[in-house]
Design an enzyme around this catalytic site. Structure first.
Site, PDB file in Angstrom:
ATOM      1  CE  LYS A 139      -1.027   2.504   3.772  1.00  0.00           C
ATOM      2  NZ  LYS A 139      -1.394   3.013   5.022  1.00  0.00           N
ATOM      3  CD  GLU A 207      -1.643   5.123  14.035  1.00  0.00           C
ATOM      4  OE1 GLU A 207      -0.874   4.155  14.033  1.00  0.00           O
ATOM      5  OE2 GLU A 207      -1.679   5.940  13.099  1.00  0.00           O
ATOM      6  CG  HIS A 231      -5.136   0.182   7.021  1.00  0.00           C
ATOM      7  ND1 HIS A 231      -4.577  -0.786   6.242  1.00  0.00           N
ATOM      8  CD2 HIS A 231      -4.132   1.050   7.328  1.00  0.00           C
ATOM      9  CE1 HIS A 231      -3.269  -0.533   6.097  1.00  0.00           C
ATOM     10  NE2 HIS A 231      -2.986   0.579   6.739  1.00  0.00           N
TER      11      HIS A 231
HETATM   12  C1  BG6 Z   1       0.072   1.916   8.263  1.00  0.00           C
HETATM   13  C2  BG6 Z   1       0.051   3.407   8.207  1.00  0.00           C
HETATM   14  O1  BG6 Z   1      -0.441   1.373   7.085  1.00  0.00           O
HETATM   15  O2  BG6 Z   1      -0.685   1.471   9.364  1.00  0.00           O
HETATM   16  C3  BG6 Z   1       0.600   3.986   9.489  1.00  0.00           C
HETATM   17  O3  BG6 Z   1       0.826   3.877   7.107  1.00  0.00           O
HETATM   18  C4  BG6 Z   1      -0.139   3.430  10.672  1.00  0.00           C
HETATM   19  O4  BG6 Z   1       0.512   5.403   9.463  1.00  0.00           O
HETATM   20  C5  BG6 Z   1      -0.185   1.908  10.619  1.00  0.00           C
HETATM   21  O5  BG6 Z   1       0.510   3.835  11.847  1.00  0.00           O
HETATM   22  C6  BG6 Z   1      -1.069   1.329  11.695  1.00  0.00           C
HETATM   23  O6  BG6 Z   1      -1.031  -0.047  11.695  1.00  0.00           O
HETATM   24  P1  BG6 Z   1      -0.371  -0.841  12.898  1.00  0.00           P
HETATM   25  O7  BG6 Z   1      -0.588  -2.253  12.550  1.00  0.00           O
HETATM   26  O8  BG6 Z   1       1.066  -0.439  12.907  1.00  0.00           O
HETATM   27  O9  BG6 Z   1      -1.086  -0.388  14.109  1.00  0.00           O
END
Ligand code: BG6
Length: 466
Positions: A139, A207, A231
């Site tokens: 992605k 986040e 996502h």
């Molecule tokens: C990624 C994004 O695809 O997913 C990030 O580019 C994000 O910005 C992340 O922090 C979140 O996924 P995970 O699994 O790291 O919580």
């Protein structure tokens, strides 16, 4: 499904490979799910063999600590035979020549920016790819509906759709199966899973991470493209899809696509915001615009919210609110299903009378059901209780799960081509409205819960019912 034994990672010196891909590969190997694997890295960095070997040794060494003797032996074997090739994938013939030198079908992982992947794939059109070659696209898949369409057309000329794996690592989280299992293996839920009984659905990914040195990518993406386009729309589709007959890739991915085809997001109901200087715990966070590599002219949002409507019998009138942001004070990652109030609460009850809520948390996966009951004390007073369950975590890591599908030939946990384009089509009117300045950019201090009236805590969400 046929098994692939060679994994070629393009962009091997990049951050994604070191931080996420290699740990995923290591878990797979240690779990015995990548027998006989040959791992090859390719990229353009200087002094490559040494740094690639060090990278693999470091990541595999860390993975070996937690595993048994056979897992350690399997990791050591792959680390010993791994190779690195220095090449420019956008230079005619270079990638094709490398592929021709490898034996058997290869899974080619494009851990590269979309425009570079597009160019590299165009150049492969002239090459004769061995039957069984699989293409794994990281992605973002394209940067608009048009570029995703173009990339799809380029890929379709190379291999069949079932051999194209568009990675969305959220689909590799155990969350997917938790949602499907919860919804379709429990008679209690599905009969009420519709607009007759559900008031609204929120899919939240707040986040407490900041930019984390990713300005080069993020400052051109922003929260809407980075999280919602990919996502969160996938998670939404799993929450909203019709019950599939099987867990085969066709049934599940048809179900996802059907939901997305019926989905639109009204730009007028969207919100965007950007963080200013603040503190997350003890960590001082600068104003987003003062972060290294950020350009004010990109006008990038770090928090985005859209309201998606799904125009079908099941969901007409139910808002699906999708929100994600960075540098928030508290990490909160969950889908919240808010039920409608009961048609009549027997007169005489006192107390909360709040709607039933189901929280599906992702990473770590949890379930919470908020109910009103007669708790201790006064018989006539309702009390709020929360039933909670912790679900097992990802033993293979999300990237391990996705790669398992790649190596073992199952596209179930990959994004299908039509779906990738649909996700862009859903967010594009909002991106256009933002670009035209039709939706104000709000601000929130890093470490806060977002702009002042932006509800982020579980308990506030009740107040947003419209
Ligand atoms: C990624 C994004 O695809 O997913 C990030 O580019 C994000 O910005 C992340 O922090 C979140 O996924 P995970 O699994 O790291 O919580």
């Amino acid at each position: 499904h046929s098994t692939i034994r060679t994994l070629l990672i393009l962009g091997a010196s990049g951050d994604l490979t070191g931080r996420l891909l290699l740990p995923g590969v290591a878990r797979l190997i240690a779990a015995g799910r990548a027998k006989g694997l040959t791992l090859i890295g390719a990229g353009g960095s200087q002094n490559p063999q040494e740094s690639w070997q060090q990278r693999v040794d470091r990541v595999f060494g860390a993975a070996a600590e937690g595993c048994n003797a056979s897992g350690r032996a399997a990791l050591a074997k792959v680390a010993k035979t791994t190779a690195y090739h220095q090449l420019d994938v956008t230079a005619e013939g270079e990638l094709a020549a490398l592929l021709a030198s490898l034996t058997g079908p290869v899974a080619i992982y494009f851990a590269l920016p979309p425009a570079v992947s597009q160019r590299a794939c165009e150049l492969l059109t002239a090459a004769d790819l061995p039957a069984g070659t699989r293409l794994v696209m990281e992605k973002p898949f394209g940067s608009s509906a048009a570029s995703a369409h173009q990339l799809n057309a380029t890929l379709a000329a190379l291999v069949p759709e079932s051999h194209i794996h568009r990675v969305d690592h959220f689909l590799g989280k155990s969350t997917v199966f938790n949602i499907l299992g919860l919804r379709f293996a429990n008679r209690l839920l599905e009969p009420l899973w519709n607009s007759d009984h559900i008031q609204q659905v929120e899919i939240i990914f707040d986040e407490d991470l900041t930019l984390e040195n990713r300005a080069g990518y993020y400052d051109r993406a922003g929260a809407l493209r980075d999280m919602i386009q990919s996502h969160l729309l996938q998670i939404m589709a799993l929450v909203a899809m019709e019950p599939p007959a099987t867990l085969g890739e066709q049934d599940v991915r048809d179900g996802i696509a059907t939901v997305l085809r019926a989905s639109t997001a009204a730009p007028a109901k969207s919100r965007r915001a950007r963080y200013t200087a603040g503190k997350i715990g003890r960590r001082k966070v600068p104003d987003y615009l003062a972060e290294a590599g950020v350009e004010a002219k990109n006008n990038t949002e770090t928090l985005a919210e859209v309201e998606v409507s799904i125009a079908n019998w099941r969901w007409a009138g139910v808002p699906f609110i999708l929100r994600s942001g960075k540098s928030l004070g508290r990490s909160r990652k969950e889908a919240v299903i808010t039920y409608k109030s009961v048609p009549h609460l027997p007169t005489g009850f006192r107390g909360t009378d709040s709607p039933t809520k189901l929280h599906i948390g992702f990473g770590p996966d949890t379930l919470q059901l908020d109910l009103d009951v007669n708790g201790p004390g006064d018989l006539f007073t309702l009390n709020r209780v929360r039933l909670e369950a912790e679900l097992a975590g990802d033993s293979l890591l999300p990237y391990g799960e996705v790669l398992d599908g790649v190596l073992n030939g199952d596209p179930l946990l990959s994004v299908r081509g039509d779906t990738a384009e649909l996700c862009w089509q859903i967010v594009e009117p909002t991106l256009d409205a933002w670009h035209a300045g039709k939706v104000p950019m709000e601000e929130y201090p890093a470490g806060s819960s977002g702009p002042a009236d932006w509800p982020t805590s579980n308990d506030h969400s009740a107040t947003r019912i419209r």
